[in-house]
Every structure is written in C-alpha cells, then in structure tokens.
Write an enzyme that holds these catalytic residues in place. Structure first.
Site, short mmCIF file in Angstrom:
data_model
loop_
_atom_site.label_atom_id
_atom_site.label_comp_id
_atom_site.label_asym_id
_atom_site.label_seq_id
_atom_site.Cartn_x
_atom_site.Cartn_y
_atom_site.Cartn_z
NE ARG A 7 -26.80 2.41 2.54
CZ ARG A 7 -27.46 1.37 3.02
NH1 ARG A 7 -28.78 1.30 2.89
NH2 ARG A 7 -26.80 0.39 3.61
N GLY A 12 -22.88 -0.38 -3.32
CA GLY A 12 -22.71 -1.56 -2.48
C GLY A 12 -23.57 -2.70 -2.98
CD GLU A 48 -18.98 0.08 -34.24
OE1 GLU A 48 -18.48 1.11 -34.72
OE2 GLU A 48 -20.20 -0.13 -34.22
N1 CAA Z 1 -9.59 4.94 -43.26
C1 CAA Z 1 -9.20 4.67 -44.54
N2 CAA Z 1 -8.22 3.80 -44.84
C2 CAA Z 1 -7.60 3.18 -43.81
C3 CAA Z 1 -7.94 3.41 -42.47
C4 CAA Z 1 -8.99 4.33 -42.21
N3 CAA Z 1 -9.36 4.59 -40.96
N4 CAA Z 1 -7.18 2.64 -41.69
C5 CAA Z 1 -6.34 1.97 -42.49
N5 CAA Z 1 -6.60 2.30 -43.78
C6 CAA Z 1 -5.90 1.82 -44.97
C7 CAA Z 1 -4.39 2.12 -44.83
O1 CAA Z 1 -4.10 3.40 -45.32
C8 CAA Z 1 -3.80 1.02 -45.71
O2 CAA Z 1 -3.88 1.45 -47.05
P1 CAA Z 1 -2.73 1.07 -48.13
O3 CAA Z 1 -2.85 -0.37 -48.37
O4 CAA Z 1 -3.08 1.89 -49.33
O5 CAA Z 1 -1.43 1.45 -47.51
C9 CAA Z 1 -4.74 -0.14 -45.52
O6 CAA Z 1 -5.99 0.41 -45.03
C10 CAA Z 1 -4.25 -1.14 -44.51
O7 CAA Z 1 -4.01 -0.48 -43.30
P2 CAA Z 1 -3.09 -1.09 -42.16
O8 CAA Z 1 -1.78 -1.52 -42.76
O9 CAA Z 1 -3.05 -0.14 -41.02
O10 CAA Z 1 -3.89 -2.41 -41.78
P3 CAA Z 1 -3.65 -3.49 -40.65
O11 CAA Z 1 -3.89 -4.84 -41.22
O12 CAA Z 1 -2.36 -3.23 -39.92
O13 CAA Z 1 -4.90 -3.26 -39.65
C11 CAA Z 1 -6.09 -2.28 -37.86
C12 CAA Z 1 -5.16 -2.08 -39.06
C13 CAA Z 1 -6.23 -0.88 -37.26
C14 CAA Z 1 -5.52 -3.20 -36.79
C15 CAA Z 1 -7.45 -2.81 -38.37
O14 CAA Z 1 -7.37 -4.15 -38.77
C16 CAA Z 1 -8.57 -2.68 -37.33
O15 CAA Z 1 -9.14 -1.60 -37.13
N6 CAA Z 1 -8.88 -3.78 -36.61
C17 CAA Z 1 -10.03 -3.81 -35.73
C18 CAA Z 1 -11.25 -4.26 -36.47
C19 CAA Z 1 -12.53 -3.87 -35.79
O16 CAA Z 1 -12.70 -2.76 -35.30
N7 CAA Z 1 -13.50 -4.79 -35.80
C20 CAA Z 1 -14.79 -4.55 -35.27
C21 CAA Z 1 -15.81 -5.01 -36.26
S1 CAA Z 1 -17.43 -4.33 -36.16
C22 CAA Z 1 -18.14 -4.95 -34.77
O17 CAA Z 1 -17.58 -4.76 -33.74
C23 CAA Z 1 -19.43 -5.70 -34.80
C24 CAA Z 1 -20.67 -4.89 -34.92
O18 CAA Z 1 -21.63 -5.34 -35.55
C25 CAA Z 1 -20.82 -3.60 -34.23
#
Ligand code: CAA
Length: 389
Positions: free
Chosen positions: A272, A347, A371
């Site tokens: 361009r 543009g 996700e």
């Molecule tokens: N692997 C294994 N265990 C895990 C983990 C992981 N990555 N992350 C957390 N945990 C465990 C923790 O160790 C904890 O275990 P304990 O109870 O034994 O202590 C438990 O899970 C709870 O963890 P948190 O206290 O950290 O949980 P939280 O309620 O504070 O939430 C969060 C954490 C990161 C905010 C989570 O809720 C999250 O990732 N939210 C986003 C959800 C998401 O990505 N949604 C998208 C859905 S899919 C989609 O998009 C549609 C599709 O079809 C593609």
C-alpha cells in the site's frame, strides 16, 4: 509458526505442522468466511479433521487418537486457528476440555465409551461449567444432581457451552452437596441424546461464529452412576485442572489469530502506498509491525514452555497452572493487540468484510474472555506468586 532456532522441530512435529497447515489452507480457508457469516457448524471439515487425527492429538491410539505429545497439539492448533479460529475452538474443546479430562480422571470403560468416538471426530464432545449467574466465580453454581439409586437426577441451566447445539457428549459440573461449596461439586459425562437434556438458545456471537455455542438445560436428566467422572465432590478440582490444559489450547489459538493478523498487515504495509511511499516505510506503521512480531515470538515461547510443563506433568503429576495461565494471558492479549493494529494498518480495508482482517479482530476478543478472563488469569498468577494458593 516460524522455524525458531531455539526449537528445532523433530520430523514428527514438522509432519503434523505441515499437515495442519495444508489442511487449513486447502479445506478451511475456502469456507471460513461463509461459515463465519452464516454461523453454521462446519460438520464436514470437523469430520475430516477427525480423519487427520486432529481431534484427539494426544489421545493414545487405543482410544482413537493420534498418540502424539503436547507440542504436536499446540503446533497443529495454531495452524488451524491461523486460518479460522472457529475450527480452532472446536478442536481445542474436543482435545483439551473433553478428551483430556476423561483420560486423566475417567475409568477404563469411560475412556473406551466416550473418548474413542470423540477423538476420532465421529462425535463432538463439550465441557460445561458456566451458568447464567456463575461465570468467573465458578464455584457458585446452582444446578443440582441428586442421587437416586444407581442414577443421579440432574436439574439446572448451563450457559456458554461451546458445541452445545451439536455435542454428543458433555462433561458437566453440577452441585451434589451445596453445603460444601466448591467441595460439593461433581463431574458427570452426559449423553446429549437422552431425555431430559434440552438444548437451549444459541448465542448470537461477535466472533468464532461457526463454533456453535448455546445454553443447555437439564430437566430431570437421569445419569447413571457409572458416568460420574471422578468421585463425588471432586468436580471443581477436575474442572480447574482440565482448564489448565484448555488454557494452553486457547493460547495457541490466540497465537494463530495474532499471526494471521500480523502477516496480513505486513503484506499490506509492503504494497500500500501513501504520500508517495509504501506505508511500511513510515515509522508509525513499521514500529507497530515490530511490536506485533515481538509479542508473537514471546507468546510462542510461553506456549512452548507451557506445553513442555504439561508434557512433564504426565510423569511427575505436577501442576502447570502458572505456565498455562501466563501463556493464555499473554497470548490472548497479543491476539487482541495484533488484530487491533492490523485493522488500523489496513485502514478502511481493515473494516471491510472483503478481507478477513475484521474477522481476526472479532475472533481475537474471545480469547481474552473464555476459559478464564484475563482478569482471572491475573488472579491465578498473582495468587500463586504471592503464595496465597
Ligand atoms: N488444578 C487443581 N486444583 C485446583 C486448581 C488447578 N488449576 N485451581 C484451584 N484448585 C483447587 C485449589 O487447590 C482448592 O483446593 P482445596 O479446596 O483443597 O484447597 C480448590 O480448587 C479451590 O480453589 P480456589 O480457592 O482457588 O477457588 P476459587 O473459588 O477462589 O476460584 C478461580 C478460583 C481461579 C477464580 C476459578 O473459579 C476460575 O478459574 N474461574 C474461572 C472459570 C473459567 O475459566 N470458566 C470458563 C469456563 S469454560 C468456557 O469458557 C466455555 C467453553 O466451552 C470453552
């Protein structure tokens, strides 16, 4: 994919990269704009991707997959997404959110029964965590499963299910014991063609329009106990651990979109002319290109790092949450950065449906949302770094 000296690819990796690139160019590129416009699910190309082994790249051959490693998966997903992010989404959900979860947490019978047909592309798998009132705060879901003899009875509404309108099987996360919060969530593999599984409204979306997304509703859906994935109460951890894998996939998808946007901009900047010069000779344009290229290469390194961490976890069983979230955060913001810059460099033509650049822009946005939004990735990364988790 550039032939980075840091990562000389093996013959096997080069093979899958070339196969994905050729397939995307010959089979997907000619139909991408049409399916984006209509929002129709591209069943035919998805079946062909199954024949090529792309729908279950890391699934062992005995369960219908290609039996390759995580690097092979991210390389192929990047190439497919570079041509069409909708195909990339469908591929990612089948591989990461569906097959991986059952391979990691399922019984032998579940692997044979549910993974084989999905990994070979015969059937479509989906993952369902989100609900209308529970997105980022995933543990607050309201849908319920109540045990009744050898079955669970599921009721509730799930939203934003990729593949919802067409899926054959869905891994769904439901509350079995609301008193226990996240420890009361259980995962089930449900057959979408059984009574009580209702496909809800299809989402009219800004981007990735050909990857059908909908609500699903459970109305006294009866799920046999043998289709429970893992133990009662283990669902939240399964969901999170599966999302770690999913996020590497979305990072690769984002990288593909970023590269497509960048390459289009580079070509346009070479051709361009304005004010008597090629526009690439103006710093206002060339510096944008430099920033795009730099971010793309950095995103690639984060993704390969995450892919290798995941590969190591197959034997060490260690979590790779940090590597997955940093890759997803950076790559998705790179996709948006590059798509935005590419539209600007083009543009008016960047705003026109005559070129795919406006599609890259619309498709890039979802990678910062699904996700786990960029805000959730920052939460996950900072909590880990601060030692709060
Ligand atoms: N692997 C294994 N265990 C895990 C983990 C992981 N990555 N992350 C957390 N945990 C465990 C923790 O160790 C904890 O275990 P304990 O109870 O034994 O202590 C438990 O899970 C709870 O963890 P948190 O206290 O950290 O949980 P939280 O309620 O504070 O939430 C969060 C954490 C990161 C905010 C989570 O809720 C999250 O990732 N939210 C986003 C959800 C998401 O990505 N949604 C998208 C859905 S899919 C989609 O998009 C549609 C599709 O079809 C593609």
């Amino acid at each position: 994919m550039s032939d980075s000296a840091l990562f000389p690819l093996s013959e096997e990796h080069k093979m899958i990269l070339d196969a994905a690139r050729d397939f995307a160019k010959n089979e997907i590129a000619p139909i991408a704009a049409e399916f984006d416009e209509s929002g129709k699910f591209p069943s035919e190309t998805i079946k062909k991707m199954g024949d090529m082994g792309f729908m279950g790249i890391e699934v062992p051959e005995e369960y219908g997959g290609a039996g390759m490693d995580t690097l092979a998966y991210v390389l192929a997903l990047e190439e497919i997404s570079k041509v069409d992010a909708s195909h990339g989404t469908i591929m990612s959900v089948n591989n990461s959110l569906f097959c991986h979860g059952i391979l990691k947490f399922g019984t032998e019978e579940q692997k044979k029964k549910f993974v084989t047909d999905v990994a070979s592309g015969e059937k479509i798998g989906a993952y369902s965590l989100t609900e209308p009132m529970s997105g980022s705060d995933a543990a607050t879901m309201r849908s319920r499963a109540v045990r009744d003899g050898d079955e669970y009875v599921l009721n509730g509404r799930k939203s934003w299910v990729t593949g919802g309108p067409v899926a054959d099987y869905v891994v769904v996360y439901v509350m079995t014991d609301p008193e226990k919060g996240h420890k009361g969530i259980t995962a089930f593999i449900v057959d979408a063609n059984k009574p009580g599984f209702v496909r809800g409204k299809k989402e009219p979306k800004l981007g990735i329009r050909a990857s059908a997304t909908s609500e699903i509703v459970f109305e006294d859906y009866r799920c046999p106990v043998e289709n429970r994935l893992g133990e009662e109460g283990q669902g939240f951890k399964i969901a999170m651990s599966v999302l770690d894998v999913g996020r590497i996939g979305i990072a690769s998808q984002a990288l593909g979109i970023a590269e497509a946007a960048y390459e289009a901009a580079l070509e346009y900047a070479r051709e361009r002319e304005a004010f008597g010069k090629k526009i690439g000779q103006f710093q206002g344009i060339s510096f944008k290109l430099a920033d795009m290229k730099t971010r793309i290469e950095a995103a690639r390194l984060l993704i390969y790092n995450a892919a290798m961490a995941k590969e190591r976890s197959k034997t060490s069983n260690e979590r790779f949450t940090l590597a997955a979230s940093t890759a997803k955060l950076f790559a998705s913001e790179t996709a948006m950065f590059c798509a935005h810059a590419s539209v600007q460099i083009h543009g008016g033509m960047g705003y026109s449906k005559e070129l795919p650049v406006e599609r890259y822009f619309r498709d890039a946005k979802i990678t910062e949302i699904y996700e786990g939004t960029s805000e959730i990735q920052r939460l996950v990364i900072s909590r880990l770094e601060l030692g709060l988790r």
